[in-house]
Design a protein around this motif. Structure first.
Motif, short mmCIF file in Angstrom:
data_model
loop_
_atom_site.label_atom_id
_atom_site.label_comp_id
_atom_site.label_asym_id
_atom_site.label_seq_id
_atom_site.Cartn_x
_atom_site.Cartn_y
_atom_site.Cartn_z
N PRO A 1 10.49 37.45 25.99
CA PRO A 1 11.78 37.81 26.57
C PRO A 1 12.27 37.72 28.04
O PRO A 1 11.37 38.19 28.65
N LEU A 2 13.42 37.23 28.38
CA LEU A 2 13.97 37.19 29.77
C LEU A 2 15.20 37.96 29.43
O LEU A 2 15.98 37.55 29.02
N ILE A 3 15.43 39.25 30.09
CA ILE A 3 16.48 40.12 30.16
C ILE A 3 17.28 39.88 31.41
O ILE A 3 16.80 40.15 32.53
N ILE A 4 18.78 39.39 31.23
CA ILE A 4 19.16 39.45 32.37
C ILE A 4 20.61 40.21 32.45
O ILE A 4 21.32 40.30 31.43
N VAL B 1 16.20 34.08 25.96
CA VAL B 1 17.04 34.56 27.17
C VAL B 1 18.11 35.88 26.85
O VAL B 1 19.07 35.09 26.05
N TYR B 2 17.95 37.00 26.98
CA TYR B 2 18.96 37.88 26.73
C TYR B 2 19.95 38.11 28.13
O TYR B 2 19.29 38.46 28.88
N VAL B 3 21.10 37.71 27.83
CA VAL B 3 22.27 37.71 28.93
C VAL B 3 23.22 38.89 28.59
O VAL B 3 23.79 38.64 27.43
N GLN B 4 23.45 39.75 29.56
CA GLN B 4 24.51 40.73 29.18
C GLN B 4 25.74 40.08 29.03
O GLN B 4 26.26 39.31 29.90
N MET C 1 15.88 26.15 25.83
CA MET C 1 16.27 27.41 26.12
C MET C 1 17.07 28.08 25.01
O MET C 1 18.43 27.46 24.99
N SER C 2 16.49 29.33 24.48
CA SER C 2 17.69 29.83 23.46
C SER C 2 18.31 31.29 23.98
O SER C 2 17.42 32.17 24.66
N VAL C 3 19.58 31.22 24.22
CA VAL C 3 20.32 32.08 24.83
C VAL C 3 21.06 33.12 24.09
O VAL C 3 21.63 32.57 23.08
N MET C 4 20.94 34.38 24.16
CA MET C 4 21.72 35.24 23.33
C MET C 4 22.46 36.20 24.17
O MET C 4 21.65 36.89 25.07
N PRO C 5 23.52 36.81 23.72
CA PRO C 5 24.13 38.06 24.44
C PRO C 5 23.85 39.21 24.08
O PRO C 5 23.28 39.32 23.01
N PHE C 6 23.86 40.28 24.92
CA PHE C 6 23.60 41.66 24.68
C PHE C 6 24.57 42.63 25.43
O PHE C 6 25.03 42.30 26.28
N ASP C 7 24.58 43.90 24.85
CA ASP C 7 25.49 44.89 25.22
C ASP C 7 24.82 46.03 26.09
O ASP C 7 25.23 46.37 27.14
N THR C 8 23.63 46.62 25.56
CA THR C 8 23.23 47.61 26.05
C THR C 8 21.77 47.41 26.18
O THR C 8 21.01 46.96 25.58
N GLU C 9 21.30 48.35 27.21
CA GLU C 9 19.61 48.54 27.53
C GLU C 9 18.88 48.76 26.17
O GLU C 9 18.08 48.04 25.91
N GLU C 10 19.36 49.83 25.69
CA GLU C 10 18.75 50.32 24.45
C GLU C 10 18.56 49.39 23.34
O GLU C 10 17.45 48.91 22.73
N GLU C 11 19.76 48.51 23.19
CA GLU C 11 19.80 47.44 22.09
C GLU C 11 19.02 46.23 22.47
O GLU C 11 18.09 46.00 21.72
N VAL C 12 18.87 45.76 23.75
CA VAL C 12 18.02 44.70 24.14
C VAL C 12 16.64 44.91 24.15
O VAL C 12 15.82 44.09 23.65
N MET C 13 16.45 46.04 24.48
CA MET C 13 14.72 46.43 24.50
C MET C 13 14.17 46.42 23.07
O MET C 13 13.07 46.18 22.80
N GLN C 14 15.05 46.77 22.00
CA GLN C 14 14.61 46.90 20.70
C GLN C 14 14.41 45.37 20.26
O GLN C 14 13.53 44.86 19.76
N ARG C 15 15.29 44.51 20.76
CA ARG C 15 15.30 43.18 20.12
C ARG C 15 14.31 42.54 21.07
O ARG C 15 13.67 41.63 20.16
N VAL D 1 12.34 49.40 32.19
CA VAL D 1 12.29 48.25 31.06
C VAL D 1 10.79 47.43 31.32
O VAL D 1 9.97 47.05 30.16
N ALA D 2 10.26 47.48 32.58
CA ALA D 2 8.88 46.85 32.51
C ALA D 2 7.99 47.58 31.95
O ALA D 2 7.00 47.35 31.17
N GLU D 3 8.28 49.19 31.78
CA GLU D 3 7.40 49.73 31.22
C GLU D 3 7.25 49.97 29.88
O GLU D 3 6.31 49.93 29.20
N ASN D 4 8.67 49.36 29.21
CA ASN D 4 8.70 49.95 27.79
C ASN D 4 8.69 48.45 27.27
O ASN D 4 8.81 48.14 25.85
#
Ligand code: NAD
Length: 508
Positions: free
Chosen positions: A274-277, A308-311, A411-425, A448-451
């Motif tokens: 995962p790449l979280i932006i 690729v998870y983009v806010q 590259m597969s791109v997906m939206p996310f809303d919150t940090e908690e949600e994206v970490m789980q995904r 984020v790096a820790e989790n």
């Protein structure tokens, strides 16, 4: 002084003249190229950029594998007795030879693998740095002194394992060979290496260079072949360790076979990282990072950040720029310095990647660009395995393109809303090779790096590699590490020597 031709060919690999054909044996043991007796199977090896046959590969059989391993075992007796400084001197000479011939080796790598000359040039220099790094470590190998009561003491010795087997994948042929050979040899081991049958050429160049630098005959050997040859290596009783790079499916088989002889294993397996932006990122860097995370070596990189998870707030801007730059990537002749994307490794790999794109479309993803076979204008490249780099929008976590390793420029791109949600995904995967995060919030970056459940995490960059940095997986992406000082632990074993300074106290 003119450079010695590495493969004694009339002309080096040149797609435009089409002169590169491998006629010599690619097997090497006991300090020389050997015509293998082989199994009944020979396999054609294709040049990815043209589809031409580079050579017919003889698969090493039982007798060949046994000879290679025996020659390694005999060289190990001499090499392991040398001082670390002496091993370092030979390895540094080898690194020097690689640097001197890096352009030639890079040309061979391009013909064999299809990656661009620009990337291959970088890979060969990285390989030289890897040898330099482990040459530096060779003289530092040391144990511990432990005090015991009554003046007694113990000490530990870091000793080599013996004959190590390396089994490689095809995406970084020369680098993978070196990343296994350099630490193994620096720690005093011998190695028998089996490259992928899809990219067999450059391993033997390393064997010749090491010989020229002064390693004993038999210390580094190359056997060619596929699953059958790999199986023989994993079962051989003299082998102490198997270091494997490849898919999870094959890794499981290698572990199972190695377990029969209780051999140590290192597993460098696949990924779906995962790449979280986050919206507070430096967008220009995040865009560059996403491109670097997906399109190097035609997307055939194990640690690529392909999910690729983009806010949501910055998704439109991000996609507009990423698509614009992806469309502008020059695809074509990998031997040309300006090309930025070459050919995929094989026709089946190309078909598999294109299949992922069409299935993604059926499952509701939107192809924003690329994802189609590409035919360069040069007629010599008509038979090559090219495709246009692809960006998929509207992906969901349950789609195949998001769950499985594609190993192509998609590259597969997906939206996310919150940090908690994206970490789980992000963590909802059986893989755990790498990960990345772009944000200006320093606390969030480290949280984020820790989790993230992955062996590497890149903060505000992606695919930045260096030989000092340990590399390897969590979860089904494997275990053990390559690169960095910690690698010593995977190529040595620890002996404890206990010294009694008093009398023996006996209960009997
Ligand atoms: P693969 O698993 O098909 O083959 C890897 C190697 O294993 C080849 O040399 C192959 O000949 C050999 N092999 C196949 N069957 C065998 C058997 N039964 N016994 C012993 N050896 C056998 O993988 P690949 O297609 O060559 O490479 C792509 C995969 O490698 C991807 O999943 C990629 O992510 C992974 N990879 C991982 C890393 C890493 O460092 N984690 C690096 C590069 C590639």
């Amino acid at each position: 002084m003119a450079q010695k031709p590495l493969l004694q060919l009339p002309e080096f690999s040149n797609v435009s003249t089409g002169t590169f054909v491998v006629k010599e044996s690619l097997n090497f043991w006991n300090g020389q190229r050997v015509q293998a007796k082989g199994t009944k199977n020979t396999e054609p090896v294709y040049e990815p950029a043209t589809g031409r046959v580079l050579c017919d590969l003889v698969q090493c059989g039982e007798e060949d594998v046994d000879q290679a391993i025996r020659s390694a075992h005999s060289a190990f007796q001499k090499w392991s007795k040398l001082a670390g400084m002496e091993r370092a001197r030979v390895l540094l000479d080898a690194a020097h030879l690689i640097r001197e011939r890096s352009e030639q080796i890079a040309r061979v790598e391009v013909a064999d693998n299809g990656k661009t000359i620009l990337e291959a040039q970088g890979n060969i220099i990285t390989a030289a740095k890897c040898i330099e790094y482990f040459a530096g470590i060779a003289p530092t190998l040391a144990g511990q002194h432990i005090q015991l009561p009554g003046g007694s003491f113990a000490y530990t010795r870091r000793e080599p394992l013996g004959v190590c087997v390396g089994i490689g994948a095809w995406n970084f042929p020369f680098m993978i060979t070196v990343m296994k050979a350099a630490p193994a040899l620096a720690c005093g081991n011998a190695m028998v290496f089996k490259p992928s049958p899809m990219s067999p050429v450059s391993a033997v160049i390393l064997a010749e260079i090491l010989k020229e630098a002064g390693v004993p005959d038999g210390l580094f050997n190359v056997v060619q072949g596929g699953a059958e040859t790999g199986t023989l290596l994993c079962h051989h009783p003299v082998v102490a360790k198997v270091s494997f790079t490849g898919s999870v499916a094959t890794g499981k088989k290698v572990m199972e076979m190695s377990s029969k002889g209780v051999k140590q294993v290192t597993m460098e397996l696949g990924g779906k990282s995962p790449l979280i932006i986050f919206k507070d990122c430096e967008l220009e860097n995040a865009i560059k990072g996403a491109l670097m995370a997906n399109f190097l070596t035609q997307g055939q990189v194990c640690c690529n950040g392909t999910r690729v998870y983009v806010q949501r707030e910055i998704l439109p801007q991000f996609l507009e720029e990423v698509v614009k730059r992806t469309k502008a990537i020059p695809v074509g002749d990998p031997q040309q310095q300006h090309t930025r994307m070459g050919a995929l490794i094989s026709k089946p790999q190309l078909d598999k990647v294109l299949g992922f794109v069409s299935e993604a479309k059926k499952q509701g993803a939107k192809v924003l660009c690329g994802g189609e076979p590409f035919t360069p204008s040069d007629p010599k490249l008509k038979g090559g395995y090219f495709m246009s780099p692809c960006v998929l929008d509207g992906c969901r976590d349950d789609m195949r393109c998001v769950q499985e390793e594609i190993f192509g420029p998609v590259m597969s791109v997906m939206p996310f809303d919150t940090e908690e949600e994206v970490m789980q995904r992000a963590n909802n995967t059986t893989y755990g090779l790498a990960s990345g995060v772009f944000t200006r919030d320093i606390a969030r970056a480290h949280r984020v790096a820790e989790n993230l459940q992955a062996g590497s995490c890149f903060i505000n960059n992606y695919n930045k590699t260096s030989m000092e940095l340990p590399f390897g997986g969590y979860k089904m992406s494997g275990f053990g590490r390559e690169n960095g000082q910690v690698t010593v632990e995977f190529y040595t074993q620890l002996k404890t020597v206990v010294v009694e300074m008093g009398d023996v106290e006996s209960l009997f």
